[in-house]
Scaffold this motif. Structure first.
Motif, PDB file in Angstrom:
ATOM      1  N   ALA A 191      44.191  42.847  46.790  1.00  0.00           N
ATOM      2  CA  ALA A 191      44.342  42.673  45.336  1.00  0.00           C
ATOM      3  C   ALA A 191      43.124  43.230  44.607  1.00  0.00           C
ATOM      4  CB  ALA A 191      44.533  41.194  44.994  1.00  0.00           C
ATOM      5  N   LEU A 192      41.947  43.014  45.185  1.00  0.00           N
ATOM      6  CA  LEU A 192      40.729  43.559  44.578  1.00  0.00           C
ATOM      7  C   LEU A 192      40.701  45.087  44.696  1.00  0.00           C
ATOM      8  CD1 LEU A 192      38.325  40.815  45.911  1.00  0.00           C
ATOM      9  CD2 LEU A 192      39.120  41.085  43.553  1.00  0.00           C
ATOM     10  N   ALA A 193      41.237  45.610  45.791  1.00  0.00           N
ATOM     11  CA  ALA A 193      41.359  47.071  45.914  1.00  0.00           C
ATOM     12  C   ALA A 193      42.348  47.616  44.890  1.00  0.00           C
ATOM     13  CB  ALA A 193      41.805  47.441  47.331  1.00  0.00           C
ATOM     14  N   PHE A 194      43.402  46.854  44.616  1.00  0.00           N
ATOM     15  CA  PHE A 194      44.370  47.282  43.601  1.00  0.00           C
ATOM     16  C   PHE A 194      43.723  47.336  42.221  1.00  0.00           C
ATOM     17  CE2 PHE A 194      47.617  46.365  40.394  1.00  0.00           C
ATOM     18  CZ  PHE A 194      48.527  47.377  40.662  1.00  0.00           C
ATOM     19  N   ALA A 195      42.773  46.456  41.968  1.00  0.00           N
ATOM     20  CA  ALA A 195      42.055  46.506  40.695  1.00  0.00           C
ATOM     21  C   ALA A 195      41.365  47.854  40.524  1.00  0.00           C
ATOM     22  CB  ALA A 195      41.047  45.364  40.621  1.00  0.00           C
ATOM     23  N   GLU A 196      40.809  48.365  41.605  1.00  0.00           N
ATOM     24  CA  GLU A 196      40.189  49.697  41.551  1.00  0.00           C
ATOM     25  C   GLU A 196      41.227  50.777  41.266  1.00  0.00           C
ATOM     26  OE1 GLU A 196      37.261  50.781  41.385  1.00  0.00           O
ATOM     27  OE2 GLU A 196      36.085  48.993  41.856  1.00  0.00           O
ATOM     28  N   LEU A 197      42.431  50.609  41.815  1.00  0.00           N
ATOM     29  CA  LEU A 197      43.499  51.575  41.524  1.00  0.00           C
ATOM     30  C   LEU A 197      43.861  51.548  40.044  1.00  0.00           C
ATOM     31  CD1 LEU A 197      46.023  51.257  44.508  1.00  0.00           C
ATOM     32  CD2 LEU A 197      44.081  52.804  44.253  1.00  0.00           C
ATOM     33  N   CYS A 198      43.831  50.360  39.446  1.00  0.00           N
ATOM     34  CA  CYS A 198      44.120  50.260  38.006  1.00  0.00           C
ATOM     35  C   CYS A 198      43.098  51.058  37.204  1.00  0.00           C
ATOM     36  CB  CYS A 198      44.122  48.802  37.570  1.00  0.00           C
ATOM     37  SG  CYS A 198      45.499  47.835  38.243  1.00  0.00           S
ATOM     38  N   ARG A 199      41.858  50.989  37.618  1.00  0.00           N
ATOM     39  CA  ARG A 199      40.828  51.780  36.934  1.00  0.00           C
ATOM     40  C   ARG A 199      41.044  53.264  37.177  1.00  0.00           C
ATOM     41  NH1 ARG A 199      34.962  48.902  37.232  1.00  0.00           N
ATOM     42  NH2 ARG A 199      34.496  50.897  36.249  1.00  0.00           N
ATOM     43  N   GLN A 200      41.377  53.613  38.411  1.00  0.00           N
ATOM     44  CA  GLN A 200      41.603  55.019  38.743  1.00  0.00           C
ATOM     45  C   GLN A 200      42.786  55.580  37.951  1.00  0.00           C
ATOM     46  OE1 GLN A 200      41.852  55.626  42.973  1.00  0.00           O
ATOM     47  NE2 GLN A 200      42.211  57.830  42.803  1.00  0.00           N
ATOM     48  N   ALA A 201      43.780  54.730  37.690  1.00  0.00           N
ATOM     49  CA  ALA A 201      44.964  55.162  36.931  1.00  0.00           C
ATOM     50  C   ALA A 201      44.737  55.134  35.425  1.00  0.00           C
ATOM     51  CB  ALA A 201      46.150  54.265  37.280  1.00  0.00           C
ATOM     52  N   ASP A 202      43.522  54.741  34.991  1.00  0.00           N
ATOM     53  CA  ASP A 202      43.201  54.617  33.561  1.00  0.00           C
ATOM     54  C   ASP A 202      44.123  53.639  32.847  1.00  0.00           C
ATOM     55  OD1 ASP A 202      41.027  56.374  33.587  1.00  0.00           O
ATOM     56  OD2 ASP A 202      42.359  58.112  33.430  1.00  0.00           O
ATOM     57  N   LEU A 203      44.540  52.597  33.558  1.00  0.00           N
ATOM     58  CA  LEU A 203      45.348  51.556  32.932  1.00  0.00           C
ATOM     59  C   LEU A 203      44.533  50.917  31.810  1.00  0.00           C
ATOM     60  CD1 LEU A 203      48.182  50.242  33.541  1.00  0.00           C
ATOM     61  CD2 LEU A 203      46.907  48.404  34.653  1.00  0.00           C
ATOM     62  N   PRO A 204      45.113  50.711  30.642  1.00  0.00           N
ATOM     63  CA  PRO A 204      44.332  50.134  29.540  1.00  0.00           C
ATOM     64  C   PRO A 204      43.672  48.815  29.938  1.00  0.00           C
ATOM     65  CG  PRO A 204      46.431  50.961  28.728  1.00  0.00           C
ATOM     66  CD  PRO A 204      46.485  51.079  30.224  1.00  0.00           C
ATOM     67  N   PRO A 205      42.446  48.583  29.527  1.00  0.00           N
ATOM     68  CA  PRO A 205      41.717  47.369  29.899  1.00  0.00           C
ATOM     69  C   PRO A 205      42.484  46.109  29.505  1.00  0.00           C
ATOM     70  CG  PRO A 205      40.235  48.933  28.852  1.00  0.00           C
ATOM     71  CD  PRO A 205      41.615  49.485  28.689  1.00  0.00           C
ATOM     72  N   GLY A 206      42.526  45.159  30.441  1.00  0.00           N
ATOM     73  CA  GLY A 206      43.164  43.883  30.165  1.00  0.00           C
ATOM     74  C   GLY A 206      44.632  43.796  30.526  1.00  0.00           C
ATOM     75  N   VAL A 207      45.257  44.922  30.840  1.00  0.00           N
ATOM     76  CA  VAL A 207      46.676  44.884  31.217  1.00  0.00           C
ATOM     77  C   VAL A 207      46.849  44.148  32.543  1.00  0.00           C
ATOM     78  CG1 VAL A 207      48.682  46.282  31.846  1.00  0.00           C
ATOM     79  CG2 VAL A 207      47.254  46.944  29.909  1.00  0.00           C
ATOM     80  N   VAL A 208      45.965  44.403  33.493  1.00  0.00           N
ATOM     81  CA  VAL A 208      45.952  43.679  34.766  1.00  0.00           C
ATOM     82  C   VAL A 208      44.577  43.052  34.947  1.00  0.00           C
ATOM     83  CG1 VAL A 208      46.013  43.895  37.284  1.00  0.00           C
ATOM     84  CG2 VAL A 208      47.727  45.071  35.895  1.00  0.00           C
ATOM     85  N   ASN A 209      44.554  41.763  35.216  1.00  0.00           N
ATOM     86  CA  ASN A 209      43.321  41.030  35.479  1.00  0.00           C
ATOM     87  C   ASN A 209      43.477  40.284  36.798  1.00  0.00           C
ATOM     88  OD1 ASN A 209      41.995  41.196  32.530  1.00  0.00           O
ATOM     89  ND2 ASN A 209      44.175  40.728  32.314  1.00  0.00           N
ATOM     90  N   ILE A 210      42.442  40.297  37.622  1.00  0.00           N
ATOM     91  CA  ILE A 210      42.482  39.641  38.929  1.00  0.00           C
ATOM     92  C   ILE A 210      41.400  38.579  38.976  1.00  0.00           C
ATOM     93  CG2 ILE A 210      42.428  39.945  41.441  1.00  0.00           C
ATOM     94  CD1 ILE A 210      44.611  41.625  40.276  1.00  0.00           C
ATOM     95  N   VAL A 211      41.810  37.324  39.164  1.00  0.00           N
ATOM     96  CA  VAL A 211      40.844  36.233  39.318  1.00  0.00           C
ATOM     97  C   VAL A 211      41.046  35.615  40.694  1.00  0.00           C
ATOM     98  CG1 VAL A 211      40.623  35.745  36.858  1.00  0.00           C
ATOM     99  CG2 VAL A 211      42.393  34.577  38.160  1.00  0.00           C
ATOM    100  N   THR A 212      39.961  35.464  41.430  1.00  0.00           N
ATOM    101  CA  THR A 212      40.036  34.930  42.786  1.00  0.00           C
ATOM    102  C   THR A 212      39.657  33.456  42.785  1.00  0.00           C
ATOM    103  OG1 THR A 212      37.818  35.848  43.118  1.00  0.00           O
ATOM    104  CG2 THR A 212      39.672  37.104  43.985  1.00  0.00           C
ATOM    105  N   GLY A 213      40.087  32.767  43.827  1.00  0.00           N
ATOM    106  CA  GLY A 213      39.790  31.353  43.945  1.00  0.00           C
ATOM    107  C   GLY A 213      40.833  30.642  44.781  1.00  0.00           C
TER     108      GLY A 213
END
Length: 479
Positions: A191-213
């Motif tokens: 899931a954290l690696a997918f967050a990097e993919l969101c950045r690589q895809a230039d997904l607008p900030p805040g569209v996907v957020n990942i919180v762990t716990g």
């Protein structure tokens, strides 16, 4: 007899950071909480990375970021533009599929053959499929002008970490919602690696957020007043807690919970094919599958032959290193899950069922459990009623089709079932009477993003995948 030489996949294709923060508003941020945990490799018990447990302040930040992105960017964006981002994510997943598959197997314990050949292709397929819907929602049957719900809180389990992420995020984004997702505490790395993919895809900030716990983080997210939709996959017990928490609010809810699926083999079934389906039904992903065929119902006249063939097949299963391409059964995901599997198996023996496993040398380190079959199982046995969530098969017999259906439905669950017979009429007769969300005929554990998946009763409600799954993320759609 031929022996398989080791064929390990390289770990060098993944770069695991020593520690991870939270992914909020398109950026990596430090958590407010001091609580941390280390995720470990279940096959070796070696620590992999330190992960922060998000607290109430972190969840507030994530929900606020998702709300801002929904109201200002993602919600008003035309569907054809949202589709471009989903297609981009799908292609990035394909490009980095080897890396993601290895990371999944290291973090989860599942065999690389399953991560590589099942999970990752399906992950990409879900994003491709839902990208196709993004500009066609008015044709999905949910009204002429379907609108997104807003912010979706999504909590996923540890058995299919990246695939469950795709099941949740892809339809939510296609429908115009934004997401705050919490992965399982033992398997957060993909899931954290997918967050990097969101950045690589230039997904607008805040569209996907990942919180762990852990569970507390999930509770804070589910109960947050800024959330419009809750989607959860996991245990029935936690699902009931979430349902109680959401009751009386305006939040939409879908739950995909546990199962105790019956795999029914009639006397006219193609037995070799059925045996392969039985093995796939219960030993795929170490039995860590909510829709696993954990109860085998065999017609009495062929029961002995099926069991003989099944034991021969089980003796060929290879248990060991998840990164070895020859491995059939990998590591149990955690010490806690291994203890549950052991405890219920011991209860099965004490209650009088006969336990059998093939000769199997287990590694000295890590969490391992040999493939196991119980015969002489009664309907009253706990191993026939409770979800073990491990490579443990309970075998019961029946004489007539009506008895098979009655035994199959004798469970509080209702997620899936399998039917094995050469007669199409018998398949239809049986399937119409089985109280299960998904019924496979002469196969098992087959999935497609265009096909809806979900259960009844204590297996939850709502559907994921297909046109039916879109309704869970659209305002005005039937609940």
């Amino acid at each position: 007899m031929f022996e398989y030489a080791p064929a390990p996949e390289s770990r060098d294709v993944v770069d695991i950071k020593p520690a991870y923060g939270l992914f909020i508003g398109g950026e990596w941020v430090d958590g407010s909480s001091e609580t941390r945990s280390k995720t470990i490799d279940p096959s070796t018990e070696e620590p992999l990375a330190e992960v922060v447990w998000a607290d109430a302040a972190d969840v507030d930040r994530a929900v606020a970021a998702a709300r801002k992105a929904h109201d200002e960017v993602w919600g008003p964006m035309p569907g054809r533009e949202r589709a471009k981002y989903l297609y981009r994510l799908a292609r990035l997943i394909q490009e980095r599929s080897r890396e993601l598959a290895v990371l999944e197997s290291i973090d989860n314990g599942k065999p690389i053959r399953e991560s590589r050949d099942v999970d990752l292709p399906l992950v990409a397929a879900h994003f491709f499929y839902h990208a196709g819907w993004a500009d066609k929602l008015e044709y999905a049957g949910y009204g002429p002008d379907p609108r997104p719900l807003g912010v979706a809180a999504q909590v996923i389990p540890w058995n299919f970490p990246l695939l469950m992420l795709a099941w949740k995020i892809a339809p939510a984004l296609a429908c115009g919602n934004t997401v705050v997702l919490k992965p399982a505490e033992t398997t957060p790395l993909t899931a954290l690696a997918f967050a990097e993919l969101c950045r690589q895809a230039d997904l607008p900030p805040g569209v996907v957020n990942i919180v762990t716990g852990a569970g507390e983080t999930g509770r804070l997210l589910v109960e947050h007043p800024g959330v419009d939709k809750v989607a959860f996959t996991g245990s029935t017990e936690v699902g009931k807690q979430i349902a109680r928490a959401v009751a009386g609010t305006a939040k939409r809810l879908t739950l995909e919970l546990g199962g105790k699926a019956a795999n029914i083999v009639f006397d006219d079934a193609p037995l070799d094919q059925a045996v392969e389906g039985i093995v796939n039904g219960i030993f795929f992903n170490q039995g860590h599958v909510c829709c696993a065929g954990s109860r085998l119902l065999v017609q009495e006249t062929v029961a002995e032959e099926v069991l003989d063939r099944l034991k021969v097949r089980m003796a060929t299963l290879r248990v060991g290193d998840p990164l070895d391409k020859n491995t059939d059964i990998g590591a149990i995901n955690s010490a806690a899950q291994l203890e549950r599997i052991r405890a219920l198996s011991e209860i099965g023996e004490r209650e009088g069922a006969e336990r059998w496993s093939p000769p199997c040398e287990l590694p000295s380190r890590g969490f391992w459990f040999a493939p196991t079959v119980f015969t002489g199982v009664a309907q009253s046995h706990r191993i026939a009623r409770e979800e073990i969530f491990g490579p443990v098969l309970s075998v019961l017999t029946f004489r007539t089709p009506a008895e098979a259906v009655e035994k199959a439905n004798n469970t509080p669950y209702g997620l899936s079932a399998g039917v094995w017979t050469e007669k199409g009429s018998r398949i239809l007769w049986t399937a119409q009477r089985l109280r299960a969300g998904v019924v496979w005929a002469n196969t098992f554990n087959k999935f497609d993003p265009a096909a809806p998946f979900g259960g009844y009763r204590e297996s939850g409600f709502g559907r994921e995948g297909g046109r039916h799954g879109l309704g869970a993320y659209l305002a005005g759609a039937q609940r």
